[in-house]
Design a protein around this motif. Structure first.
Motif, PDB file in Angstrom:
ATOM      1  N   ARG A 169      38.911   0.284 -12.817  1.00  0.00           N
ATOM      2  CA  ARG A 169      38.110   1.109 -13.724  1.00  0.00           C
ATOM      3  C   ARG A 169      38.546   0.869 -15.172  1.00  0.00           C
ATOM      4  N   PRO A 170      37.672   1.118 -16.143  1.00  0.00           N
ATOM      5  CA  PRO A 170      38.030   0.874 -17.545  1.00  0.00           C
ATOM      6  C   PRO A 170      39.191   1.748 -17.994  1.00  0.00           C
ATOM      7  N   HIS A 171      39.867   1.327 -19.040  1.00  0.00           N
ATOM      8  CA  HIS A 171      41.103   1.967 -19.488  1.00  0.00           C
ATOM      9  C   HIS A 171      40.898   2.938 -20.642  1.00  0.00           C
ATOM     10  N   PHE A 172      39.636   3.200 -20.992  1.00  0.00           N
ATOM     11  CA  PHE A 172      39.322   4.120 -22.081  1.00  0.00           C
ATOM     12  C   PHE A 172      38.419   5.232 -21.577  1.00  0.00           C
ATOM     13  N   ARG A 173      38.341   6.312 -22.313  1.00  0.00           N
ATOM     14  CA  ARG A 173      37.484   7.435 -21.947  1.00  0.00           C
ATOM     15  C   ARG A 173      36.046   7.087 -22.318  1.00  0.00           C
ATOM     16  N   GLU A 174      35.356   6.463 -21.380  1.00  0.00           N
ATOM     17  CA  GLU A 174      34.056   5.870 -21.676  1.00  0.00           C
ATOM     18  C   GLU A 174      32.890   6.842 -21.519  1.00  0.00           C
ATOM     19  N   GLY A 175      33.101   8.022 -20.958  1.00  0.00           N
ATOM     20  CA  GLY A 175      31.987   8.921 -20.692  1.00  0.00           C
ATOM     21  C   GLY A 175      31.534   8.789 -19.246  1.00  0.00           C
ATOM     22  N   ARG A 205      27.106   2.105 -21.440  1.00  0.00           N
ATOM     23  CA  ARG A 205      26.723   0.715 -21.644  1.00  0.00           C
ATOM     24  C   ARG A 205      27.905  -0.177 -22.009  1.00  0.00           C
ATOM     25  N   GLU A 206      29.112   0.419 -22.158  1.00  0.00           N
ATOM     26  CA  GLU A 206      30.293  -0.372 -22.506  1.00  0.00           C
ATOM     27  C   GLU A 206      31.478   0.049 -21.640  1.00  0.00           C
ATOM     28  N   TRP A 207      32.231  -0.935 -21.161  1.00  0.00           N
ATOM     29  CA  TRP A 207      33.517  -0.683 -20.511  1.00  0.00           C
ATOM     30  C   TRP A 207      34.584  -1.476 -21.259  1.00  0.00           C
ATOM     31  N   ASP A 208      35.727  -0.830 -21.490  1.00  0.00           N
ATOM     32  CA  ASP A 208      36.813  -1.470 -22.236  1.00  0.00           C
ATOM     33  C   ASP A 208      38.103  -1.461 -21.429  1.00  0.00           C
ATOM     34  N   GLY A 256      57.904 -17.364 -21.679  1.00  0.00           N
ATOM     35  CA  GLY A 256      58.311 -15.958 -21.662  1.00  0.00           C
ATOM     36  C   GLY A 256      57.484 -15.120 -22.616  1.00  0.00           C
ATOM     37  N   GLY A 257      57.507 -13.837 -22.416  1.00  0.00           N
ATOM     38  CA  GLY A 257      56.747 -12.931 -23.266  1.00  0.00           C
ATOM     39  C   GLY A 257      55.419 -12.548 -22.649  1.00  0.00           C
ATOM     40  N   VAL A 258      54.787 -11.557 -23.268  1.00  0.00           N
ATOM     41  CA  VAL A 258      53.528 -11.019 -22.765  1.00  0.00           C
ATOM     42  C   VAL A 258      52.542 -10.910 -23.919  1.00  0.00           C
ATOM     43  N   LYS A 259      51.308 -11.313 -23.686  1.00  0.00           N
ATOM     44  CA  LYS A 259      50.244 -11.185 -24.680  1.00  0.00           C
ATOM     45  C   LYS A 259      49.301 -10.087 -24.217  1.00  0.00           C
ATOM     46  N   THR A 260      49.030  -9.124 -25.098  1.00  0.00           N
ATOM     47  CA  THR A 260      48.141  -8.010 -24.779  1.00  0.00           C
ATOM     48  C   THR A 260      46.785  -8.231 -25.435  1.00  0.00           C
ATOM     49  N   CYS A 261      45.736  -8.051 -24.669  1.00  0.00           N
ATOM     50  CA  CYS A 261      44.379  -8.304 -25.141  1.00  0.00           C
ATOM     51  C   CYS A 261      43.465  -7.139 -24.768  1.00  0.00           C
ATOM     52  N   GLN A 262      42.459  -6.896 -25.592  1.00  0.00           N
ATOM     53  CA  GLN A 262      41.407  -5.954 -25.224  1.00  0.00           C
ATOM     54  C   GLN A 262      40.192  -6.736 -24.746  1.00  0.00           C
ATOM     55  N   TYR A 263      39.552  -6.202 -23.730  1.00  0.00           N
ATOM     56  CA  TYR A 263      38.412  -6.873 -23.097  1.00  0.00           C
ATOM     57  C   TYR A 263      37.266  -5.884 -23.012  1.00  0.00           C
ATOM     58  N   LYS A 264      36.099  -6.290 -23.507  1.00  0.00           N
ATOM     59  CA  LYS A 264      34.924  -5.411 -23.526  1.00  0.00           C
ATOM     60  C   LYS A 264      33.793  -6.032 -22.719  1.00  0.00           C
ATOM     61  N   SER A 272      27.259  -9.283 -21.509  1.00  0.00           N
ATOM     62  CA  SER A 272      28.057  -9.954 -22.544  1.00  0.00           C
ATOM     63  C   SER A 272      29.500  -9.461 -22.473  1.00  0.00           C
ATOM     64  N   PHE A 273      30.421 -10.355 -22.869  1.00  0.00           N
ATOM     65  CA  PHE A 273      31.847 -10.111 -22.684  1.00  0.00           C
ATOM     66  C   PHE A 273      32.580 -10.536 -23.953  1.00  0.00           C
ATOM     67  N   HIS A 274      33.565  -9.728 -24.360  1.00  0.00           N
ATOM     68  CA  HIS A 274      34.231  -9.968 -25.644  1.00  0.00           C
ATOM     69  C   HIS A 274      35.729  -9.707 -25.523  1.00  0.00           C
ATOM     70  N   TRP A 275      36.499 -10.461 -26.332  1.00  0.00           N
ATOM     71  CA  TRP A 275      37.965 -10.340 -26.340  1.00  0.00           C
ATOM     72  C   TRP A 275      38.464  -9.999 -27.730  1.00  0.00           C
TER      73      TRP A 275
END
Length: 278
Positions: free
Chosen positions: A81-87, A92-95, A105-113, A124-127
């Motif tokens: 399930r999406p990680h934001f309070r989407e309603g 029409r959007e999931w984040d 090593g290390g971790v990269k954090t990204c947002q995905y819509k 459509s999909f966005h980073w």
């Protein structure tokens, strides 16, 4: 008095539902069209709006299977399930917030819509940042190992338009004639004793973004592989890759979209190379 209390309670419940229904992230994309495109893509604030601020480590293969046309239930199965309070209603959007381990090593954090059309299918999909899309690219697979004396691969080309509904890529999107063609190929592979490997490459036309087309081509190749295996073809040595729009067979300049789509049909294809010992 009891009637007044009950009336007040009902009104409060309705108001609460309405507030939840309209509740979304504090920032949302602007001018979302009926076909699931945003005039301006806006990402929500993790600190303010995320309920799962630490995000998750997604399964890369599942992410690569996401393509236009997936439903909310299918997306939920793939990445949760999406990680934001989407309603609650007609969202029409999931984040999402995804973490990736990077070489060295290390971790990269990204947002995905993910943005849905009015039928609530992802289109459509966005980073954020945009280069996170590169993390989904699979390394080009090596050629299947063959004996010293090896024949050139047998090449089979299938029209993507005959395999899938336009812009679709999932198992449920395979057309009847596409299934028949794949079943016949699976029977051929199942009966061949000298098969040494199979490479399945998806190709798209130039419509849409390069990252979108790469995901679509890989998802189609993966669906073809899965169908062949389910139909009895040997899974060992079977590889998939998505080449997106990088290897067109024709160039088209038609102005009318329908004419352009028709002209670009040869570019929408799935190529299958069957390697066999001589």
């Amino acid at each position: 008095m009891n009637k007044q209390i009950k009336a007040f309670g009902a009104a409060l419940a309705i108001a609460t539902l309405l507030s939840l229904a309209g509740c979304g992230t504090s920032t949302v994309s602007k001018n979302i069209s009926d076909d699931g495109r945003a005039g301006e893509v806006v990402f929500p604030d993790i600190g303010k709006d995320a309920w799962l601020k630490e995000g998750t480590f997604p399964n890369l293969d599942n992410l690569r299977r996401i393509a236009p046309g997936v439903t909310k239930d299918q997306l939920y199965d793939l990445v949760g399930r999406p990680h934001f309070r989407e309603g609650l209603f007609e969202v029409r959007e999931w984040d999402y917030i995804f973490n990736f381990r990077i070489p060295g090593g290390g971790v990269k954090t990204c947002q995905y819509k993910v943005i849905y059309d009015t039928a609530l299918r992802a289109q459509s999909f966005h980073w954020l940042p945009a280069d996170c899309a590169e993390l989904l690219k699979a390394a080009s697979p090596p050629a299947p190992r063959m004996a010293d004396k090896a024949a050139a691969p047998q090449r089979i080309e299938l029209s993507a338009d005959a395999l899938f509904a336009f812009g679709r890529s999932g198992p449920a999107d395979l057309l009847p004639q596409g299934k028949q063609a794949l079943d016949a190929l699976a029977a051929s592979l199942r009966g061949a004793r000298d098969t040494n490997g199979v490479r399945i490459s998806g190709h798209t036309d130039r419509l849409g973004s390069a990252s979108f087309n790469e995901r679509l081509s890989l998802a189609r190749a993966t669906t073809v592989r899965d169908h062949l295996v389910q139909a009895g073809a040997p899974a060992r040595g079977m590889q998939v890759q998505g080449k997106g729009e990088t290897e067109p067979k024709v160039q088209c300049e038609q102005k009318q979209r329908a004419e352009l789509i028709a002209c670009l049909a040869p570019n929408r294809r799935v190529e299958i190379e069957v390697y066999a010992e001589r």
